[in-house]
Design an enzyme around this catalytic site. Structure first.
Site, mmCIF file in Angstrom:
data_model
loop_
_atom_site.group_PDB
_atom_site.id
_atom_site.type_symbol
_atom_site.label_atom_id
_atom_site.label_comp_id
_atom_site.label_asym_id
_atom_site.label_seq_id
_atom_site.Cartn_x
_atom_site.Cartn_y
_atom_site.Cartn_z
ATOM 1 N N LYS A 97 63.958 46.222 46.643
ATOM 2 C CA LYS A 97 63.773 45.038 45.946
ATOM 3 C C LYS A 97 65.081 44.534 45.213
ATOM 4 O O LYS A 97 66.067 45.487 45.412
ATOM 5 C CB LYS A 97 62.480 45.023 44.954
ATOM 6 N N ILE A 98 64.766 43.468 44.434
ATOM 7 C CA ILE A 98 66.322 43.018 43.948
ATOM 8 C C ILE A 98 67.021 43.898 42.705
ATOM 9 O O ILE A 98 68.243 44.146 42.918
ATOM 10 C CB ILE A 98 66.053 41.610 42.981
#
Ligand SMILES: *Cc1c(COP(=O)(O)O)cnc(C)c1O
Length: 405
Positions: free
Chosen positions: A193-194
């Site tokens: 994810k980010i």
């Protein structure tokens, strides 16, 4: 034209500062339930301009306690999109609720506002309206939250944003997680994810009661707040269990990593957007559908760069393209197989053709490698490899002369 090093579709970015932050925690007195988790919560709440942030051990746990805080239980109905990771639907099942899906918009791949409007009209007639809608910002692209919120006022359902892909994105100039149109937003910090905490998640909300309930639920339902005690306070050791909660706590090590990563969140999202633009420039003449242009009102964090293969024009199947790219060390992936077609959900009665837009999308999509430390040269090598595979199979050879910047 093979890239020598394997390029995954996503990869974490861990700096020496991140490592030092985690090591500092290891040398401290608190490995869990110390000061770093609240500091990380503050940093995320500040970033999102939300009143509260509650850290947990995964986004899946955050979705579970968010549903429970919103009183989702047996017999309730929860709607979400079929184009998501299974956790967006499973959280409702944990609470004993029934799940149904809203088909997707063929350009944004988010749940379709038209499909939602129509489904709500029918549900109202049948007397079976959802109690909760879980909107997923797929690939980081914000859903049309204003439209969803308007419908929630008319039909009386609650809203969770599954923003697992979307920290660092903006909707109507507010950060995702601001919850201006929802009850709770949820982030994931899994390594693809980010930002990452290895495993980890966070729920943000502007509702103090919801935040308090989620805090209780993540730690056994136990409170140490004197003012909340039901029994007489028996001494400094006294605590009370008020709800059936869980151990969903985030560790101090994870929070230290997350807090350190927060400093680079904007840089990560900026680089992801840059790389996405480069892909779009390099691939625009190929028999592919590229991500739709974003508007200033909905800025994507670009968790994923998704292409759709036009199998007919390309004279090549998605599966063949997937395998050929993997042979060249390009770790493309598929996001997602529609949740309602998973064997578990089929057993609950869902079938093929229930959500045709999501199913048609699912036959064509591929996520290309995209992560902040990916170099321009790596991106060009992916684009070039994709072009040469498509050229080899194309009947017309129309793509091979195209300019590659
Ligand atoms: C990754 C993801 C989750 C689950 O996140 P975890 O932190 O791994 O539990 C939930 N929803 C979506 C849309 C995701 O992509």
């Amino acid at each position: 034209m093979s890239t020598s090093q394997h390029l995954p579709y996503g990869r974490q970015n861990v700096s020496e500062d991140d490592i030092a932050a985690v090591v500092n925690v290891l040398r401290s007195d608190w490995l869990t339930q110390g000061p770093v988790v609240p500091a990380f919560e503050c940093a995320v709440a500040d970033y999102c301009d939300a009143k509260h942030a509650v850290a947990v051990n995964s986004a899946t746990s955050a979705l579970h306690i968010a549903c429970l805080a919103l009183d989702i239980g047996t017999g309730d109905l929860v709607w979400t999109t079929p184009n998501t990771f299974v956790a967006s639907a499973n959280c409702a099942r944990y609470c004993g609720a029934d799940v149904d899906f809203v088909d997707i918009d063929p350009t944004t791949y988010n749940l379709s506002i038209d499909a939602l409007t129509e489904k709500l009209t029918h549900a109202k007639i049948k007397g079976r309206l959802p109690k909760l809608l879980i909107a997923v910002h797929f690939a980081g692209r914000p859903c049309d939250m204003a439209a969803i919120h308007k419908l929630s006022l008319k039909y009386g359902f609650k809203i969770i944003e599954d923003a697992s892909h979307a920290i660092g994105g903006y909707y109507q100039r507010q950060p995702i997680g601001h919850c201006q149109y929802s009850d709770i937003s949820v982030f994931s910090f899994h390594p693809v994810k980010i930002i990452t905490t290895a495993e980890g998640g966070m729920a943000t909300t502007n509702n103090t009661e919801l935040a308090n309930r989620m805090r209780l639920l993540r730690s056994h339902g136990i409170t140490r707040e004197k003012s909340e005690f039901i029994n007489p306070d028996q001494g400094a050791w006294h605590y009370e269990q008020h709800l059936l909660g869980f151990n969903y706590r985030m560790t101090e090590l994870q929070a230290a990593l997350g807090l350190s990563q927060m400093q680079r969140l904007d840089t990560f999202v900026k680089r992801r957007n840059q790389l996405a633009q480069m892909y779009s420039k390099n691939l625009c003449d190929l028999p592919l559908t590229l991500p739709a242009k974003s508007s200033p009102d909905a800025i994507s964090s670009f968790h994923l760069y998704v292409i759709l293969l036009d199998e007919g024009r390309a004279n090549l199947s998605r599966r063949e393209l997937f395998d050929k790219l993997h042979e060249q060390n390009i770790g493309v992936n598929v996001h997602y197989t529609p949740v309602h077609l998973q064997p578990y959900y089929r057993k609950l009665g869902f079938r093929a053709n229930d959500f045709p837009a999501a199913e048609s999308y699912a036959k064509k999509n591929l996520s290309l490698p995209l992560f902040p430390s990916m170099s321009d040269a790596e991106l060009v090598s992916v684009a070039t490899c994709l072009r040469s595979i498509l050229c080899e199979h194309s009947v017309s050879k129309e793509y091979q002369y195209a300019y590659i910047s």
